[in-house]
Design an enzyme around this catalytic site. Structure first.
Site, PDB file in Angstrom:
ATOM      1  N   GLY A  10       6.410  -1.029 -29.412  1.00 18.70           N
ATOM      2  CA  GLY A  10       7.314  -1.968 -30.054  1.00 18.70           C
ATOM      3  C   GLY A  10       6.580  -3.136 -30.683  1.00 18.70           C
ATOM      4  N   ASN A  12       5.907  -3.895 -33.893  1.00 17.98           N
ATOM      5  CA  ASN A  12       6.137  -4.199 -35.305  1.00 17.98           C
ATOM      6  C   ASN A  12       6.921  -5.490 -35.503  1.00 17.98           C
ATOM      7  OD1 ASN A  12       8.350  -2.811 -34.145  1.00 17.98           O
ATOM      8  ND2 ASN A  12       9.181  -2.388 -36.172  1.00 17.98           N
ATOM      9  N   SER A  13       7.183  -6.228 -34.420  1.00 14.99           N
ATOM     10  CA  SER A  13       7.890  -7.507 -34.547  1.00 14.99           C
ATOM     11  C   SER A  13       7.747  -8.284 -33.241  1.00 14.99           C
ATOM     12  CB  SER A  13       9.379  -7.284 -34.859  1.00 14.99           C
ATOM     13  OG  SER A  13      10.021  -6.613 -33.782  1.00 14.99           O
ATOM     14  N   GLY A  14       8.167  -9.553 -33.281  1.00 17.43           N
ATOM     15  CA  GLY A  14       8.295 -10.361 -32.082  1.00 17.43           C
ATOM     16  C   GLY A  14       7.044 -10.485 -31.241  1.00 17.43           C
ATOM     17  N   GLY A  16       5.477  -8.279 -29.460  1.00 20.76           N
ATOM     18  CA  GLY A  16       4.525  -7.192 -29.654  1.00 20.76           C
ATOM     19  C   GLY A  16       3.604  -7.437 -30.830  1.00 20.76           C
ATOM     20  N   SER A 140      11.627  -9.186 -17.366  1.00 18.88           N
ATOM     21  CA  SER A 140      12.339 -10.424 -17.674  1.00 18.88           C
ATOM     22  C   SER A 140      12.989 -10.969 -16.410  1.00 18.88           C
ATOM     23  CB  SER A 140      13.425 -10.182 -18.725  1.00 18.88           C
ATOM     24  OG  SER A 140      14.213 -11.340 -18.910  1.00 18.88           O
ATOM     25  N   TYR A 164      21.053  -4.194 -20.117  1.00 19.94           N
ATOM     26  CA  TYR A 164      19.746  -4.778 -20.450  1.00 19.94           C
ATOM     27  C   TYR A 164      19.165  -5.449 -19.209  1.00 19.94           C
ATOM     28  CZ  TYR A 164      16.201  -7.931 -22.236  1.00 19.94           C
ATOM     29  OH  TYR A 164      15.019  -8.611 -22.435  1.00 19.94           O
TER      30      TYR A 164
END
Length: 285
Positions: A10, A12-14, A16, A140, A164
């Site tokens: 993951g 490709n953003s944020g 990561g 988290s 989640y």
């Protein structure tokens, strides 16, 4: 980190993406394991140009699909000779729509727990071969909102917005049992709370909640700050021999006892083996 190979899911953003950017500056070979190849390749080129590290590879991985996890692992093992750090960063949050994966697994649980669980098994031998090596799970502290239901680990009829939080609990439980099983292998496993970060994980928030979320986002950490504990666990010599721990702000933290209960962690592990359909020929942990 020169000479080392790292997988970041993951990425490709944020968080990561910022993890990859930092690790690229340290000279390692990075595998960006992503579902969206278009944005992943764009970010790959951006980071390569910024850091001068061209040793960054994009590979297709959809953690919600057990077949995709197997295809990624097979391709990785055919092309790569070592794996020093496996970072389970990818995350998905479904809010109101009950959705199942192509394998009939609740989609949030499939992406956040079962995909990483299977991926770890399929790559464990190369991690052991490359030891000392590290497995890092982005969990988290939101696990406190809703605990995994050990009696129903494929909760396709539950309220999606609660899952989640349950999946983040599974991340911690998985890490604790994994670390126990990896004792003596020189492969460590730790998990972390990155903080409340303004990332794409919130993209599926219901429209009615988005105005409030916009205001709340001003209080969130940015992805660069959110990536720091992941980077610390991937690179620091201080934690090279630490395993089975939960971290927050680059320090060990103490999760609630109910989420580290050994019996529940073992039950999750055994049921996860059944749900991902682990084969007799697959590597064992």
């Amino acid at each position: 980190m020169e000479g080392k190979t790292v997988i970041v899911t993951g990425s490709n953003s944020g968080i990561g993406k910022e993890t990859v950017r930092d690790l690229a500056k340290r000279g390692c070979r990075i595998i960006m394991a992503c579902r969206n190849l278009l944005s992943a390749n764009q970010y790959r080129d951006e980071i390569a140009n910024q850091t001068g590290n061209q040793n960054i590879v994009v590979m297709k991985l959809d953690l919600s699909s057990l077949q995709s996890v197997r295809e990624f692992s097979r391709s990785f093992l055919e092309k790569e000779s070592r794996l020093d750090v496996l970072i389970h960063n990818a995350g998905y949050a479904n809010t109101f729509t009950k959705t199942v994966s192509v394998d009939g697994i609740e989609l949030t649980m499939a992406t956040n727990h079962y995909g990483p669980f299977l991926l770890t098994h399929l790559l464990i031998d190369i991690l052991k071969k490359s030891a000392p090596s590290r497995i890092i799970v982005v969990a988290s502290s939101w696990y406190r909102v809703w605990s995994p239901d050990i009696e129903n680990l494929n909760p396709i009829d539950n309220n999606p917005w609660l899952l989640y939080y349950a999946s983040k609990g599974c991340n911690i439980m998985f890490t604790m049992e994994l670390a126990k099983r990896l004792q003596g292998t020189n492969v460590t496993a730790n998990c972390l709370h990155p903080g409340v970060i303004d990332t794409g994980i919130w993209r599926n928030t219901h429209t009615l909640l988005k105005p409030g979320l916009f205001i709340w986002s001003k209080l969130m950490k940015n992805p660069v700050i959110g990536a720091q504990t992941t980077i610390y666990l991937a690179t620091s010599e201080e934690v090279k021999d630490v395993s089975g721990k939960y971290f927050k702000d680059c320090k060990e933290d103490e999760p609630r006892p109910y989420i580290t209960n050994p019996e529940k962690c073992l039950t999750l592990w055994e049921e996860s083996i059944k749900i991902v359909k682990l084969q007799p020929t697959d590597p064992k942990i």
